[in-house]
Design an enzyme around this catalytic site. Structure first.
Site, mmCIF file in Angstrom:
data_model
loop_
_atom_site.group_PDB
_atom_site.id
_atom_site.type_symbol
_atom_site.label_atom_id
_atom_site.label_comp_id
_atom_site.label_asym_id
_atom_site.label_seq_id
_atom_site.Cartn_x
_atom_site.Cartn_y
_atom_site.Cartn_z
ATOM 1 N N SER A 164 1.079 3.921 -13.748
ATOM 2 C CA SER A 164 0.994 5.369 -13.511
ATOM 3 C C SER A 164 2.324 5.978 -13.101
ATOM 4 C CB SER A 164 -0.062 5.674 -12.444
ATOM 5 O OG SER A 164 0.201 4.943 -11.256
ATOM 6 N N ASP A 414 -2.448 10.088 -1.207
ATOM 7 C CA ASP A 414 -1.650 9.466 -2.257
ATOM 8 C C ASP A 414 -0.194 9.476 -1.796
ATOM 9 O OD1 ASP A 414 -0.260 8.619 -4.442
ATOM 10 O OD2 ASP A 414 -1.086 10.081 -5.844
ATOM 11 N N HIS A 417 2.425 8.130 -5.765
ATOM 12 C CA HIS A 417 2.904 9.020 -6.825
ATOM 13 C C HIS A 417 3.678 10.190 -6.214
ATOM 14 C CE1 HIS A 417 -0.732 6.976 -8.451
ATOM 15 N NE2 HIS A 417 0.106 6.767 -9.456
#
Length: 446
Positions: A164, A414, A417
């Protein structure tokens, strides 16, 4: 009589010296324009030691201070070779500095951002994280130039391959390129759009993403089946490798998935495992597993493209550290709103080891690839500059307005990211500088 002649001789010398003093400055004034004209027509073969010493109009036209100067005539072979031995700009060491200009694009209008990284749209209240630029110690990192990037990939296919983080970098790039040319989504497939391709009609250029979190063949753990990953370290993942002949530039990005529990294979042999409680396998960790997987992938590119005389460029984006503060599912897991100072946070432990392995494997691939001349490798070294940005993650804003109804007891964060726009845009600024350097120094076969 002799005295009179001696006096006249002395007087003549005095007048001569007086005349010389008067003429000397005028002689210098006359020679100065000639000297300047000579320097203009025949410049000395050196550049200032830093870009900051150059006028703004000149510094914008060079890639880094390592770019060899132009000479009025072809130098001897030994001199010509030395100009290419100058080390490139070290983007690894530097600091984050304030930048009032902010990002190139607006997160609320760029349509390619994954929802979980669209921090502005999800209500992140602070915006300071948008106004920082990375400043290497030894040179200047230019602002991203979308038109230049598109020109460099004209009639080419750029593929982002990996986990990702590869997708995160790809979406940053698409948003910056969209400021000058709109991409058309021409292909999508897989759960959560893990395989996608865009086309820029303006330059007949394609940009794609391939989901391959290990680069090698593997079976991902799932809620219904295995609770660990299975990796075959000697086999490249054909989900992306089968299209290699149609790629001109590959950007590889892996790391975080190797931290999960897994069993590792070479052929039919079980090498060991990582955190495989209940299985009768030897615990071997994941560092050398990452090395083997990356080596298999880079060797596959050399074998499939280089050995056949093909031309391809490969960039490996180094490990991007996470910034969890305590448990990953607790509120405030990455609550900092400013970057670390350059010496406030050291690159060490797992982050440093992951980066070290990736850089070493790229250097090894450079040596192997040089045998064929058509394959180029480079590490996009972002680990330290990413380490210094604990403020750049979505945190709780991976979900829309997480505190609209008060502060819940548990909030998932998160801290892996990166918000878009944000710090990860810098990855692509360095990416462009690598491409510009390659453009100035073509392959030997070209």
């Amino acid at each position: 009589m002799a005295l009179k002649m001696g006096f006249s001789s002395f007087q003549f010398k005095d007048q001569f010296h007086s005349l010389t003093k008067k003429l000397f400055p005028w002689t210098l004034y006359a020679l100065l324009p000639i000297a300047l004209l000579s320097l203009y027509l025949y410049p000395l073969p050196f550049l200032p030691s830093t870009e900051s010493e150059l006028p703004h109009s000149i510094s914008n036209t060079i890639i880094s201070i390592s770019t060899p100067p132009s000479f009025p005539s072809t130098p001897p072979p030994s001199e010509k070779e030395n100009t290419f031995d100058t080390p490139p700009c070290d983007y690894f060491n530097g600091k984050w500095i304030r930048d009032r200009r902010g990002p190139l694009y607006n997160g609320t209008t760029c349509g390619t951002i994954k929802q979980g990284q669209n921090c502005i749209k999800h209500g992140r209240p602070d915006s300071d994280y948008l106004y920082w630029r990375w400043k290497p110690n030894e040179c200047k990192l230019p602002r991203f130039e979308p038109k230049t990037f598109l020109q460099l990939i004209e009639n080419k296919h750029v593929a982002f391959v990996g986990d990702s983080m590869a997708r995160n970098q790809l979406e940053s790039l698409l948003c910056m390129l969209s400021t000058v040319s709109s991409p058309e989504l021409v292909y999508t497939n897989g759960e959560d759009n893990k395989f996608r391709k865009w086309h820029f009609d303006s330059h007949n250029a394609s940009v794609s993403v391939y989901w391959s979190p290990f680069l090698v063949q593997g079976v991902e753990k799932s809620n219904e089946g295995l609770n660990h990953n299975k990796l075959y370290l000697d086999l490249v993942d054909e989900k992306w490798a089968k299209d290699m002949d149609h790629m001109d530039l590959i950007v590889l990005s892996v790391g975080h998935w190797f931290l999960h529990p897994a069993v590792y294979y070479e052929g039919d042999l079980v090498l060991g495992c990582h955190y495989c409680v209940g299985l009768n396998h030897t615990e071997i960790g994941f560092y050398e597993v990452l090395r083997k997987a990356l080596r298999t992938s880079l060797n596959s590119i050399i074998d499939r493209r280089g050995s056949k005389g093909g031309k391809i460029d490969v960039i490996v984006t180094t490990f991007s550290p996470a910034h969890f503060e305590g448990e990953w599912d607790k509120a405030g897991a990455c609550s900092k709103t400013r970057p670390y100072r350059s010496r406030e946070k050291e690159l060490e432990g797992m982050d440093g080891e992951m980066r070290k392995i990736e850089v070493e494997e790229v250097e090894d691939a450079k040596v192997k690839g040089s045998e064929f001349g058509g394959v180029r490798f480079e590490a996009l070294d972002v680990t330290k500059l990413a380490l210094l940005r604990p403020d750049g993650h979505p945190g709780p804003y991976m979900y829309p307005f997480p505190f609209a109804n008060g502060v819940p007891e548990r909030v998932q964060n998160d801290c892996v990211h990166w918000c878009l726009p944000g710090a990860i845009d810098t990855w692509n600024e360095i990416f462009l500088e690598i491409m510009k350097k390659w453009e100035e120094h073509p392959r030997y076969q070209e």
